[in-house]
Design a protein around this motif. Structure first.
Motif, PDB file in Angstrom:
ATOM      1  N   GLU A  83      -7.901   9.145   5.774  1.00 58.63           N
ATOM      2  CA  GLU A  83      -7.197   8.212   5.217  1.00 58.63           C
ATOM      3  C   GLU A  83      -6.285   8.666   4.063  1.00 58.63           C
ATOM      4  OE1 GLU A  83      -7.146   5.004   6.002  1.00 58.63           O
ATOM      5  OE2 GLU A  83      -8.274   5.462   7.681  1.00 58.63           O
ATOM      6  N   GLU A  87      -8.509   2.507   0.731  1.00 60.78           N
ATOM      7  CA  GLU A  87      -8.089   1.095   1.176  1.00 60.78           C
ATOM      8  C   GLU A  87      -9.228   0.312   0.850  1.00 60.78           C
ATOM      9  OE1 GLU A  87      -5.160   0.254   2.259  1.00 60.78           O
ATOM     10  OE2 GLU A  87      -4.233   2.103   2.319  1.00 60.78           O
ATOM     11  N   ARG A  88      -8.953  -1.030   0.662  1.00 66.77           N
ATOM     12  CA  ARG A  88      -9.750  -1.943   0.509  1.00 66.77           C
ATOM     13  C   ARG A  88     -10.976  -2.145   1.490  1.00 66.77           C
ATOM     14  NH1 ARG A  88     -10.555  -6.254  -2.778  1.00 66.77           N
ATOM     15  NH2 ARG A  88     -11.951  -7.988  -2.046  1.00 66.77           N
ATOM     16  N   GLU A  89     -10.650  -2.085   2.789  1.00 69.97           N
ATOM     17  CA  GLU A  89     -11.352  -2.181   3.758  1.00 69.97           C
ATOM     18  C   GLU A  89     -12.444  -0.887   3.999  1.00 69.97           C
ATOM     19  OE1 GLU A  89      -7.857  -2.186   4.272  1.00 69.97           O
ATOM     20  OE2 GLU A  89      -7.996  -4.455   4.441  1.00 69.97           O
ATOM     21  N   LEU A  90     -11.985   0.314   3.652  1.00 71.25           N
ATOM     22  CA  LEU A  90     -12.805   1.389   3.679  1.00 71.25           C
ATOM     23  C   LEU A  90     -13.691   1.269   2.596  1.00 71.25           C
ATOM     24  CD1 LEU A  90     -13.334   4.211   4.823  1.00 71.25           C
ATOM     25  CD2 LEU A  90     -11.751   5.139   3.415  1.00 71.25           C
ATOM     26  N   ASP A  92     -14.986  -1.441   1.218  1.00 68.62           N
ATOM     27  CA  ASP A  92     -15.787  -2.460   1.675  1.00 68.62           C
ATOM     28  C   ASP A  92     -16.855  -1.885   2.730  1.00 68.62           C
ATOM     29  OD1 ASP A  92     -14.789  -4.244  -0.210  1.00 68.62           O
ATOM     30  OD2 ASP A  92     -13.583  -5.358   1.594  1.00 68.62           O
ATOM     31  N   GLN A  93     -16.544  -1.039   3.396  1.00 73.55           N
ATOM     32  CA  GLN A  93     -17.376  -0.575   4.391  1.00 73.55           C
ATOM     33  C   GLN A  93     -18.545   0.120   3.888  1.00 73.55           C
ATOM     34  OE1 GLN A  93     -15.305   1.578   7.493  1.00 73.55           O
ATOM     35  NE2 GLN A  93     -16.848   2.544   8.304  1.00 73.55           N
TER      36      GLN A  93
END
Length: 111
Positions: A83, A87-90, A92-93
């Protein structure tokens, strides 16, 4: 040297020669054990580069390489996507372990 000589060093040959097999194996092992992984590479000055691996199950770990080029090449050889930024999604994971929470609490309390 003659043009087309196979002894002329290029940037790609230098980086490829410097990629430790243990680094690639460690990244592959992590990805295999966690259902795949994504990586974020962070430059850490003279120490080189930190490869933060985030597994599909939320577990994360890190590895160190001597440069960002070596880190990117090692991830490519291991088949792990890199990446460009956090990123926010990463984020949050990611699921920090209880041991990590305890160690962070000790550091905060020690200040």
């Amino acid at each position: 040297m003659a043009e087309g000589s196979d002894t002329t060093p290029t940037g790609e040959q230098t980086v490829a020669g410097q990629t430790p097999n243990g680094l690639v194996a460690g990244i592959q092992s992590f990805a295999a054990g966690h259902g795949g992984a994504k990586a974020v590479i962070e430059y850490v000055g003279k120490r080189g580069a930190r490869i933060v691996l985030v597994g599909e199950d939320g577990v994360w770990a890190d590895q160190f390489a001597e440069s960002t080029d070596v880190a990117r090449l090692a991830c490519a050889k291991a088949g792990v996507a890199v990446e460009n930024e956090w990123e926010r999604e990463l984020m949050d994971q990611m699921r920090p372990s209880n041991d990590l929470w305890r160690s962070m609490a000790r550091r905060a309390l020690a200040r």
